[in-house]
Scaffold this motif. Structure first.
Motif, PDB file in Angstrom:
ATOM      1  N   TYR A 121      35.801  41.957  41.698  1.00  0.00           N
ATOM      2  CA  TYR A 121      35.117  41.057  42.623  1.00  0.00           C
ATOM      3  C   TYR A 121      36.084  40.007  43.145  1.00  0.00           C
ATOM      4  N   ASN A 138      30.621  34.995  45.006  1.00  0.00           N
ATOM      5  CA  ASN A 138      31.187  36.210  44.435  1.00  0.00           C
ATOM      6  C   ASN A 138      30.751  37.421  45.248  1.00  0.00           C
ATOM      7  N   THR A 140      31.135  41.702  45.327  1.00  0.00           N
ATOM      8  CA  THR A 140      31.557  42.900  44.608  1.00  0.00           C
ATOM      9  C   THR A 140      32.396  43.777  45.515  1.00  0.00           C
ATOM     10  N   THR A 199      39.470  40.548  40.608  1.00  0.00           N
ATOM     11  CA  THR A 199      39.138  40.108  39.255  1.00  0.00           C
ATOM     12  C   THR A 199      38.048  40.989  38.663  1.00  0.00           C
ATOM     13  N   ARG A 200      38.158  41.268  37.376  1.00  0.00           N
ATOM     14  CA  ARG A 200      37.113  42.019  36.679  1.00  0.00           C
ATOM     15  C   ARG A 200      36.119  41.040  36.056  1.00  0.00           C
ATOM     16  N   PRO A 201      34.853  41.123  36.420  1.00  0.00           N
ATOM     17  CA  PRO A 201      33.860  40.191  35.883  1.00  0.00           C
ATOM     18  C   PRO A 201      33.796  40.209  34.367  1.00  0.00           C
ATOM     19  N   GLN A 202      33.977  41.397  33.779  1.00  0.00           N
ATOM     20  CA  GLN A 202      33.892  41.499  32.332  1.00  0.00           C
ATOM     21  C   GLN A 202      34.923  40.606  31.660  1.00  0.00           C
TER      22      GLN A 202
END
Length: 220
Positions: A121, A138, A140, A199-202
């Motif tokens: 994202y 944000n 996706t 960026t990876r949300p996780q």
């Protein structure tokens, strides 16, 4: 000998101008084709006539708007497809080239926009009136959009400047070309271009949770 050298110099001067490619140079922000009555002579380093077809959507569910850019270019400007996602603003571009005087590149087709999330994202925003925007959210990323970009563009059209700002997800070639793949030629001035990895949300959630646990342990 001097006479021979003089003759060679004169011959080179006569040949050089004719060696430059002639291409259409025009921009139409409302249609998918444009032309001029007199093609322009390209710089000696520009070996291809480039056409870029651009499809934009300015609001969710809004109409697809087409625009075309034609200019002199190089082989690296050819056969590029880009995708940009800035929330409500969506853009796909595709370029084709040819390399003979005043030629027409092959027909350009805009591919369907990929819709499958890729796990990344970016913070996004769009402005259609100024070359900066601050209200970010944000977004996706989908398909091959693995980069976060931001830039402003001044568009010269009909003697009047238009400004836009775009922050969001994009394909890598938008970064490689500094947005040149979508805004090509003298009608566009790109400002403040920046690019970073998506960026990876996780990861963000994990770091936030880890920070919270460390603070709880520290103060317990």
């Amino acid at each position: 000998m001097r006479a021979v050298l003089t003759s060679l110099c004169i011959l080179s001067a006569l040949i050089a101008p004719g060696a430059s490619l002639l291409c259409q140079q025009c921009t139409d922000l409302q249609h998918n084709n444009c032309s001029t009555s007199a093609p322009v002579q390209c710089h000696s380093s520009q070996t291809h006539c480039v056409s870029i077809l651009r499809q934009t959507i300015l609001s969710v569910g809004g109409p697809k708007m087409m625009s075309i850019i034609k200019s002199c270019g190089t082989k690296k400007d050819c056969d590029l497809t880009t995708s940009t996602n800035a929330g409500s603003f969506q853009m796909i571009t595709s370029s084709k080239c040819c390399n003979t005087d005043n030629c027409n590149p092959p027909q350009i087709n805009i591919p369907l926009k990929e819709t499958n999330p890729n796990g990344l994202y970016c913070m996004s925003c769009y402005s259609g009136s100024i070359d900066t925007c601050d209200k970010k959210e944000n977004t996706t990323c989908v398909g091959g959009e693995d980069r976060c970009i931001q830039y402003g563009v001044t568009i010269k059209s009909g003697g009047q400047d238009m400004k836009i700002a775009v922050h969001g997800c994009a394909t890598r070639n938008m970064c490689d070309t500094q947005a040149r793949a979508a805004y090509y030629g003298s009608s566009f001035e790109v400002k403040g271009f920046q690019c970073s990895s998506g960026t990876r949300p996780q990861l963000g959630l994990f770091l936030s949770a880890l920070t919270g646990l460390l603070l709880m342990k520290l103060f317990s």
